[in-house]
Design a protein around this motif. Structure first.
Motif, short mmCIF file in Angstrom:
data_model
loop_
_atom_site.label_atom_id
_atom_site.label_comp_id
_atom_site.label_asym_id
_atom_site.label_seq_id
_atom_site.Cartn_x
_atom_site.Cartn_y
_atom_site.Cartn_z
N PRO A 1 34.39 35.56 43.39
CA PRO A 1 33.82 36.71 44.13
C PRO A 1 33.24 36.32 45.48
CG PRO A 1 32.41 36.05 42.30
CD PRO A 1 33.66 35.25 42.13
N ARG A 2 32.61 35.16 45.58
CA ARG A 2 32.02 34.77 46.86
C ARG A 2 33.08 34.50 47.91
NH1 ARG A 2 27.15 30.57 45.22
NH2 ARG A 2 25.91 32.08 43.99
N ARG A 3 34.14 33.79 47.49
CA ARG A 3 35.20 33.52 48.45
C ARG A 3 35.88 34.81 48.87
NH1 ARG A 3 39.40 28.95 46.86
NH2 ARG A 3 37.43 27.79 47.00
N ARG A 4 36.06 35.72 47.92
CA ARG A 4 36.67 37.01 48.26
C ARG A 4 35.78 37.82 49.24
NH1 ARG A 4 37.35 38.58 43.56
NH2 ARG A 4 35.54 39.95 43.31
N ALA A 5 34.45 37.77 49.04
CA ALA A 5 33.54 38.50 49.96
C ALA A 5 33.60 37.91 51.36
CB ALA A 5 32.12 38.46 49.40
N ARG A 6 33.62 36.56 51.43
CA ARG A 6 33.72 35.94 52.76
C ARG A 6 35.02 36.31 53.44
NH1 ARG A 6 31.39 31.46 50.01
NH2 ARG A 6 33.45 30.47 49.85
#
Length: 325
Positions: free
Chosen positions: A58-63
């Motif tokens: 999720p964090r990589r997708r948000a970035r």
């Protein structure tokens, strides 16, 4: 029994082959590939999308989504700036030109408004001064008149007391004053709030000529401006038709004006029967042969030097060879 036993071996012969094949394939399906290991295209395509998204995190997708949004916004801003710059180049004005035009228009309207207001005030003030006695000619000041009485100047000016200064035609008043024979020029000025000034220049006698009605005085222009006894040192003029248009009179007056004052004081008579035969007679009887009025200034200087020498006749008709007899 015999048939059953025959089928069993056949199935038993085939089952191990199928079982070995399934056993060989099952480990590759259940065990994920090691990190960094090359995955065949066929195997990678068999990974479900949900598993791939879960693997991104999720964090990589948000970035990634924030980076995509920033890139899209920057692209939109760049496109808008490019569009505005292209429009400015076509129109030929800078980005702040509309504001500049608006400010200049407002400034021009203000200037026009103040100019109109000043014009209205000036017209109103002019009307008040022209039609009312607020600034009228209550005083008439005369300067330059010594031989001419001031009453004569006032009578010639003919300005009614209390006339608004703006209604007085100064040129017409000056022309009326200049009709007095002894006045050469006249100038009329308005001096606010209530004074009309008349400045005159009187004629100065240069020569005198005897007439049956008495001596007539002539100024430097040959104008006969007075009939009265002349000053004691004024020389007499001998000319047939003295006047401002007579060539002989003009030549004689040119000679008198070129002479130094100490020499003029010694001249008793100047004869000008023609332009080419001018002669002077001094008060002590000596005679000066002048000739024409050519090189008048040079002749005047030579005569002033010759008069210091004794003699009866001084000839300066040829200034290169002046003689004394």
């Amino acid at each position: 029994m015999t048939e059953t036993g025959a089928e069993g071996p056949e199935n038993g012969a085939e089952v191990p082959g199928e079982t070995g094949s399934a056993a060989a394939e099952s480990p590759s399906a259940d065990v994920p590939p090691a990190a960094g290991a090359d995955v065949p295209p066929a195997a990678a395509s068999e990974v479900p999308p949900a598993a791939e998204a879960d693997y991104e995190g999720p964090r990589r997708r948000a970035r990634r989504e924030r980076a995509e949004r920033r890139a899209a916004r920057d692209r939109a801003v760049a496109i808008e700036n490019a569009r505005r710059e292209a429009k400015r180049r076509v129109v030929g004005q800078s980005a702040d030109a509309p504001n500049t035009v608006a400010r200049s228009t407002i400034r021009g309207l203000k200037v026009l408004l103040w100019s109109a207001l000043a014009s209205v005030v000036a017209v109103a003030l002019g009307l008040v001064l022209y039609f009312t006695p607020v600034m009228s000619a209550r005083n008439v000041a005369i300067s330059g008149a010594t031989a001419v009485p001031q009453e004569q100047v006032l009578a010639a000016a003919a300005v009614a007391p209390g006339t608004p200064l703006l209604q007085i035609n100064t040129d017409a008043v000056a022309e009326r004053v200049a009709t007095i024979r002894r006045i050469a020029t006249a100038r009329v000025q308005r001096e606010y709030p209530s004074t009309l000034r008349i400045t005159v220049v009187e004629r100065v006698p240069v020569v005198v000529k005897d007439y049956p009605d008495g001596p007539h005085l002539f100024d430097r222009d040959g104008v006969d401006f007075a009939t009265e006894p002349p000053p004691p040192t004024l020389p007499y003029l001998d000319a047939d038709h003295p006047g401002p248009t007579d060539p002989a009179t003009k030549a004689a007056l040119e000679v008198m004006l070129a002479l130094p004052p100490d020499v003029v004081a010694q001249v008793g008579r100047i004869a000008a029967p023609s332009v080419a035969s001018i002669a002077l007679t001094l008060t002590d009887g000596r005679v000066v042969v002048w000739g024409t009025n050519d090189r008048t200034d040079e002749k005047a200087l030579k005569l002033a030097a010759l008069l210091t020498q004794p003699g009866r006749t001084y000839d300066v008709s040829s200034p290169d060879l002046p003689t004394v007899k």
